[in-house]
Design an enzyme around this catalytic site. Structure first.
Site, mmCIF file in Angstrom:
data_model
loop_
_atom_site.group_PDB
_atom_site.id
_atom_site.type_symbol
_atom_site.label_atom_id
_atom_site.label_comp_id
_atom_site.label_asym_id
_atom_site.label_seq_id
_atom_site.Cartn_x
_atom_site.Cartn_y
_atom_site.Cartn_z
ATOM 1 N N ASP A 189 -0.325 -5.802 0.617
ATOM 2 C CA ASP A 189 -1.635 -6.142 0.067
ATOM 3 C C ASP A 189 -1.503 -7.507 -0.594
ATOM 4 O O ASP A 189 -0.661 -7.695 -1.474
ATOM 5 C CB ASP A 189 -2.072 -5.111 -0.984
ATOM 6 C CG ASP A 189 -2.496 -3.795 -0.377
ATOM 7 O OD1 ASP A 189 -3.069 -3.804 0.728
ATOM 8 O OD2 ASP A 189 -2.266 -2.752 -1.005
ATOM 9 N N GLU A 217 4.845 -17.239 -21.450
ATOM 10 C CA GLU A 217 5.476 -18.363 -20.764
ATOM 11 C C GLU A 217 5.219 -18.217 -19.261
ATOM 12 O O GLU A 217 5.415 -17.146 -18.698
ATOM 13 C CB GLU A 217 6.979 -18.371 -21.099
ATOM 14 C CG GLU A 217 7.695 -19.634 -20.697
ATOM 15 C CD GLU A 217 8.063 -19.643 -19.242
ATOM 16 O OE1 GLU A 217 7.833 -20.684 -18.585
ATOM 17 O OE2 GLU A 217 8.574 -18.621 -18.752
ATOM 18 N N CYS A 238 0.855 -1.191 0.000
ATOM 19 C CA CYS A 238 0.000 0.000 0.000
ATOM 20 C C CYS A 238 0.890 1.239 0.000
ATOM 21 O O CYS A 238 1.808 1.348 0.813
ATOM 22 C CB CYS A 238 -0.894 0.003 1.236
ATOM 23 S SG CYS A 238 -1.869 1.517 1.401
#
Length: 159
Positions: free
Chosen positions: A75, A91, A68
């Protein structure tokens, strides 16, 4: 009816081209370090083995973390990416490294989700793509952000 021999031959050609191009630098290498930021990360691609067909590829991980920008708290999110490839496929190991590069990235959840979509589209130019990020609850509120390409709201008048 699907001609498996033709499909296998097309796939073998695509794999051979990818190997000759030397484009994949992460797959099969255990000594590669994680990128420090998304700007340093690289989404690697390989030729779509069935470019004439629309089919969906689904990636998901529960192991996403960003930071954050206000509180500096982590987060955590579940990230899902669904796309219909055009000429290139992403990939998966490079995607894993790319997503891991967000661990120290300070950004709002909405910005993170849209950047993942933008970088993904830039890497492989899919026919369509959707990134859904389900961020874990903090303070009792969970947040889900969904970004789509192409933007289905493009051309709409702003109110």
């Amino acid at each position: 009816m699907i001609d498996l021999n033709r499909l296998r031959a097309n796939f073998d050609i695509a794999v051979a081209k990818a190997k000759r191009a030397g484009g994949l630098t992460l797959l099969g290498r255990s000594e590669v370090r994680l990128p420090a930021s998304p700007a340093e990360a690289r989404l690697e691609t390989f030729p779509n083995p069935a470019p004439s067909r629309d089919y969906r590829i689904h990636f998901e991980t529960d192991d996403f973390t960003s930071v954050c920008p206000i509180t500096s708290q982590p987060d955590f999110a579940r990230i899902e990416i669904d796309y219909v490839p055009d000429r290139l496929c992403v990939e998966s190991k490079s995607l894993k490294f790319y997503l891991a590069s967000y661990r120290n990235e300070r950004a709002f959840n909405e910005a993170v989700t849209n950047r993942v979509l933008d970088d993904f589209v830039k890497a492989c130019a899919p026919r369509e793509a959707i990134v859904t990020a389900q961020f874990s609850a903090r303070g009792g509120i969970a947040l889900t952000v969904r970004a789509e390409y192409p933007d289905k709201t493009a051309g709409r008048d702003k109110e």
